[in-house]
Write an enzyme that holds these catalytic residues in place. Structure first.
Site, PDB file in Angstrom:
ATOM      1  N   CYS A  66      28.569  61.253  57.074  1.00 56.34           N
ATOM      2  CA  CYS A  66      28.958  62.529  56.452  1.00 56.34           C
ATOM      3  C   CYS A  66      27.954  63.623  56.760  1.00 56.34           C
ATOM      4  O   CYS A  66      28.312  64.774  56.914  1.00 56.34           O
ATOM      5  CB  CYS A  66      29.109  62.343  54.946  1.00 56.34           C
ATOM      6  SG  CYS A  66      27.653  61.667  54.150  1.00 56.34           S
ATOM      7  N   GLU A 102      31.889  63.706  46.705  1.00 56.84           N
ATOM      8  CA  GLU A 102      31.048  63.802  47.906  1.00 56.84           C
ATOM      9  C   GLU A 102      31.986  63.753  49.088  1.00 56.84           C
ATOM     10  O   GLU A 102      32.592  62.714  49.372  1.00 56.84           O
ATOM     11  CB  GLU A 102      30.030  62.676  47.893  1.00 56.84           C
ATOM     12  CG  GLU A 102      29.114  62.821  46.685  1.00 56.84           C
ATOM     13  CD  GLU A 102      28.029  61.782  46.581  1.00 56.84           C
ATOM     14  OE1 GLU A 102      28.056  60.818  47.349  1.00 56.84           O
ATOM     15  OE2 GLU A 102      27.159  61.951  45.712  1.00 56.84           O
ATOM     16  N   LYS A 122      37.055  50.691  43.668  1.00 56.77           N
ATOM     17  CA  LYS A 122      38.151  50.599  44.642  1.00 56.77           C
ATOM     18  C   LYS A 122      37.549  50.935  46.009  1.00 56.77           C
ATOM     19  O   LYS A 122      37.387  52.110  46.359  1.00 56.77           O
ATOM     20  CB  LYS A 122      39.257  51.597  44.277  1.00 56.77           C
ATOM     21  CG  LYS A 122      40.645  51.213  44.744  1.00 56.77           C
ATOM     22  CD  LYS A 122      40.814  50.984  46.231  1.00 56.77           C
ATOM     23  CE  LYS A 122      40.939  52.259  47.014  1.00 56.77           C
ATOM     24  NZ  LYS A 122      40.934  52.052  48.482  1.00 56.77           N
ATOM     25  N   GLU A 126      35.735  68.312  61.175  1.00 55.56           N
ATOM     26  CA  GLU A 126      34.943  67.081  61.132  1.00 55.56           C
ATOM     27  C   GLU A 126      35.593  66.031  62.033  1.00 55.56           C
ATOM     28  O   GLU A 126      36.764  65.693  61.853  1.00 55.56           O
ATOM     29  CB  GLU A 126      34.871  66.557  59.695  1.00 55.56           C
ATOM     30  CG  GLU A 126      33.978  65.336  59.579  1.00 55.56           C
ATOM     31  CD  GLU A 126      33.919  64.759  58.165  1.00 55.56           C
ATOM     32  OE1 GLU A 126      34.974  64.611  57.528  1.00 55.56           O
ATOM     33  OE2 GLU A 126      32.800  64.450  57.715  1.00 55.56           O
TER      34      GLU A 126
HETATM   35  P1  NAD Z   1      39.292  58.837  52.666  1.00 51.47           P
HETATM   36  O1  NAD Z   1      39.286  60.081  51.853  1.00 51.47           O
HETATM   37  O2  NAD Z   1      40.426  58.586  53.562  1.00 51.47           O
HETATM   38  O3  NAD Z   1      39.200  57.551  51.728  1.00 51.47           O
HETATM   39  C1  NAD Z   1      38.136  57.381  50.806  1.00 51.47           C
HETATM   40  C2  NAD Z   1      38.620  56.498  49.675  1.00 51.47           C
HETATM   41  O4  NAD Z   1      39.620  57.178  48.942  1.00 51.47           O
HETATM   42  C3  NAD Z   1      39.251  55.178  50.133  1.00 51.47           C
HETATM   43  O5  NAD Z   1      38.855  54.143  49.262  1.00 51.47           O
HETATM   44  C4  NAD Z   1      40.736  55.462  50.005  1.00 51.47           C
HETATM   45  O6  NAD Z   1      41.505  54.307  49.818  1.00 51.47           O
HETATM   46  C5  NAD Z   1      40.757  56.334  48.767  1.00 51.47           C
HETATM   47  N1  NAD Z   1      41.953  57.187  48.634  1.00 51.47           N
HETATM   48  C6  NAD Z   1      42.736  57.695  49.611  1.00 51.47           C
HETATM   49  N2  NAD Z   1      43.728  58.416  49.070  1.00 51.47           N
HETATM   50  C7  NAD Z   1      43.583  58.370  47.716  1.00 51.47           C
HETATM   51  C8  NAD Z   1      44.305  58.922  46.624  1.00 51.47           C
HETATM   52  N3  NAD Z   1      45.384  59.670  46.791  1.00 51.47           N
HETATM   53  N4  NAD Z   1      43.860  58.671  45.363  1.00 51.47           N
HETATM   54  C9  NAD Z   1      42.757  57.924  45.179  1.00 51.47           C
HETATM   55  N5  NAD Z   1      42.041  57.360  46.182  1.00 51.47           N
HETATM   56  C10 NAD Z   1      42.455  57.592  47.431  1.00 51.47           C
HETATM   57  O7  NAD Z   1      37.911  58.864  53.459  1.00 51.47           O
HETATM   58  P2  NAD Z   1      37.437  57.840  54.585  1.00 51.47           P
HETATM   59  O8  NAD Z   1      38.208  58.142  55.824  1.00 51.47           O
HETATM   60  O9  NAD Z   1      37.411  56.465  54.011  1.00 51.47           O
HETATM   61  O10 NAD Z   1      35.899  58.276  54.772  1.00 51.47           O
HETATM   62  C11 NAD Z   1      35.467  59.245  55.660  1.00 51.47           C
HETATM   63  C12 NAD Z   1      35.208  60.565  54.931  1.00 51.47           C
HETATM   64  O11 NAD Z   1      34.245  60.384  53.900  1.00 51.47           O
HETATM   65  C13 NAD Z   1      34.624  61.642  55.834  1.00 51.47           C
HETATM   66  O12 NAD Z   1      35.246  62.860  55.577  1.00 51.47           O
HETATM   67  C14 NAD Z   1      33.156  61.707  55.409  1.00 51.47           C
HETATM   68  O13 NAD Z   1      32.501  62.913  55.646  1.00 51.47           O
HETATM   69  C15 NAD Z   1      33.263  61.414  53.950  1.00 51.47           C
HETATM   70  N6  NAD Z   1      31.976  60.952  53.445  1.00 51.47           N
HETATM   71  C16 NAD Z   1      31.260  61.796  52.627  1.00 51.47           C
HETATM   72  C17 NAD Z   1      30.025  61.397  52.150  1.00 51.47           C
HETATM   73  C18 NAD Z   1      29.213  62.302  51.258  1.00 51.47           C
HETATM   74  O14 NAD Z   1      28.320  61.806  50.608  1.00 51.47           O
HETATM   75  N7  NAD Z   1      29.491  63.598  51.202  1.00 51.47           N
HETATM   76  C19 NAD Z   1      29.521  60.136  52.482  1.00 51.47           C
HETATM   77  C20 NAD Z   1      30.271  59.310  53.308  1.00 51.47           C
HETATM   78  C21 NAD Z   1      31.510  59.727  53.773  1.00 51.47           C
END
Ligand code: NAD
Length: 499
Positions: A293, A259, A184, A391
């Site tokens: 991230c 992550e 997804k 962040e």
């Molecule tokens: P997000 O949490 O908004 O979304 C990530 C994914 O989760 C998307 O596919 C979204 O549709 C899905 N999602 C959202 N709500 C959900 C739910 N209730 N149930 C299941 N899935 C759900 O994150 P984003 O804004 O897409 O990405 C940015 C974030 O990701 C930042 O906080 C960044 O630090 C983090 N990030 C972490 C790493 C790491 O390896 N630690 C790497 C890249 C990004």
């Protein structure tokens, strides 16, 4: 104003890929997808609901139970994984141009991400061929060995910042382990994910092993997390989303790899190679538009170096080339989406009352449309400031002075996150002592973020749960069954044998 490059053959509709076919949502739901330079909708995408997740999980379950994939010898799976890597490399220019169009990442960096995606498949192909498991002998009594088995249907949920590369980071070990998958991808950036279908078909991945469901997190993502037929979820995204998923996965006691977000420190001591530290501290927060991230978004500088560092750093930040993501000269492109742009800009405004603005502070000159933010530097930021603690996930950095090692450590560890840290010093003893006391999953000494794929990847505190990387990823996607065989006579207490 930059030109607006539109890749040829851009799809106007993006579908799911379930059981070997591109399909729409069963109920016909869609959502709009926009590009971050014009902020206009260039496509609709199928918006997955419970019914679509049910179909995808059913296909993945059939492929797991009946299909050849989990039963193949490691070498046979590795051959397919290497063909996948070949197919990614062949598509590198196309992949990068689609990724850049959809995310606003600079094209040179998108090409690097495409190559890294191919490398992830090659790496896990090598790993499964080299992998062996433990056997333990108790002389004369028992032999115990590990029978490693793929867990089943893996649910993979990914963010928008480097979509294709982060998808590969989950797909490669999941497939290498013999799992089947439902992916997804993030709703802001669904474009490049649809290339996986062609890549996997060309490489000979059996039907139903890979399934893709687009859609919103609270619909498609939520249904995947709660599905009883999906025993494990690998998630990358925001910490708050991770917390929601953690709760929702509890009912079925799923395996979770999380992550999450970061607010990583870059600590520069006065004895550091200052020019190298400045290069790294700039790249560390402004590469990938700051949507990274592991960004070193809090720079901590030892007092004797502070004034010089701030001045040199800000001068370079003001000189960073911001513009059309497709232009190879561009160093910072457009932020992914107007909602995210508004969030980052709100932190830029907050920062103006929390620090001394040295560079940026708004839109770059001459870029009146699109989600462009000038690389922004705030100095004299106190540890209680929101721009120090939260962040931002954009091209915004805070700089804070420190007097000694103890204060540097307290500042570095004084946030809820613990993903990465960067330390610059030429004192070997200090480097290791300081690094080992940092509350961070990954530390780089005198380097920016260059990662060996064998090493652990993951954060501590609010930055994550569990570590992937190398064999740890294979451990996540497999169960290690312990088999015990008796040698010689069985010495069992004889219950009920008394006369
Ligand atoms: P997000 O949490 O908004 O979304 C990530 C994914 O989760 C998307 O596919 C979204 O549709 C899905 N999602 C959202 N709500 C959900 C739910 N209730 N149930 C299941 N899935 C759900 O994150 P984003 O804004 O897409 O990405 C940015 C974030 O990701 C930042 O906080 C960044 O630090 C983090 N990030 C972490 C790493 C790491 O390896 N630690 C790497 C890249 C990004």
């Amino acid at each position: 104003m930059t030109g607006h490059f539109i890749p040829e053959g851009l799809p106007t509709h993006i579908q799911h890929y379930i059981d070997g076919s591109f399909v729409d949502s069963a109920g016909g739901e869609t959502f709009h997808v926009l590009d971050p330079v014009s902020n206009t909708n260039y496509a609709t995408a199928a918006a997955g609901q419970q019914a679509d997740i049910d179909l995808a999980v059913a296909a993945a379950s059939r492929a797991f139970t009946d299909g050849p994939w989990p039963q193949l010898k490691p070498r046979e799976r590795a051959r397919v994984l290497n063909k996948i890597a070949d197919a990614i490399e062949e598509r590198e220019p196309r992949l990068a141009e689609l990724e850049t169009f959809d995310t606003g990442l600079p094209i040179t960096q998108a090409r690097g991400q495409a190559r890294r995606a191919a490398e992830n498949f090659r790496f896990f192909a090598d790993l499964i061929v080299a992998q062996f498991d433990d056997a333990m002998k108790v002389p004369g009594a028992q032999i115990n060995y590990v029978n490693r088995k793929p867990v089943g249907v893996a649910g993979l949920i990914t963010p928008w910042n480097t979509p294709f590369m982060l998808e590969s980071w989950k797909l490669a070990p999941a497939l290498a382990s013999g799992c089947t998958v439902v992916l997804k991808p993030a709703e802001f950036t669904p474009l490049s994910a649809s290339l996986w279908a062609g890549i996997f078909q060309e490489a000979g991945l059996p039907r139903g092993v890979f399934n893709l469901v687009n859609g919103l997190g609270e619909d498609a993502g939520d249904a995947l997390v709660k599905h009883a037929g999906v025993p494990l979820i690998s998630f990358t995204g925001e910490t708050t989303t991770g917390q929601t998923i953690f709760g929702n996965a509890a009912v079925n006691l799923k395996g979770l790899s999380m992550e999450l977000g970061g607010k990583s420190p870059c600590v520069v001591f006065a004895d550091a190679d200052v020019d190298a530290a400045i290069d790294s501290a700039l790249f560390g927060v402004f590469s990938l538009n700051g949507e990274r991230c592991t960004a070193g978004s809090r720079i901590l500088i030892e007092r004797p170096l502070y004034a010089e560092f701030c001045e040199k750093y800000a001068a370079r930040a003001r000189n960073i080339v911001v513009g059309d993501p497709h232009d190879p000269r561009t160093e910072v492109g457009a932020l992914v989406h107007p909602e995210h742009y508004a969030k980052v800009m709100s932190y830029v405004e907050i920062g103006k009352s929390e620090g001394r603005l040295l560079a940026g502070g708004g839109r770059p000159d001459g870029l009146d449309t699109g989600n462009y933010v000038a690389p922004t530097v705030f100095a004299d930021v106190l540890p209680g400031a929101r721009i120090f603690q939260e962040e931002i996930f954009g091209p915004v950095v805070s700089i804070t002075p420190f007097e000694d090692d103890a204060e540097a450590l307290a500042l570095a560890n004084g946030v809820k996150y613990g993903l990465a840290a960067y330390v610059w010093t030429t004192d070997l003893k200090r480097a290791h002592t300081f690094a080992q006391d940092l509350e961070a999953g990954m530390v780089w000494l005198n380097s920016h973020n260059v990662r060996d794929l064998r090493s652990p990847f993951g954060g501590v505190k609010a930055s994550g749960l569990g570590h992937e990387g190398g064999f740890r990823s294979l451990d996540f996607y497999t169960n290690q069954q312990a088999i015990h065989i008796t040698l010689g006579d069985v010495d069992t207490p004889k219950f009920g044998a008394a006369p």
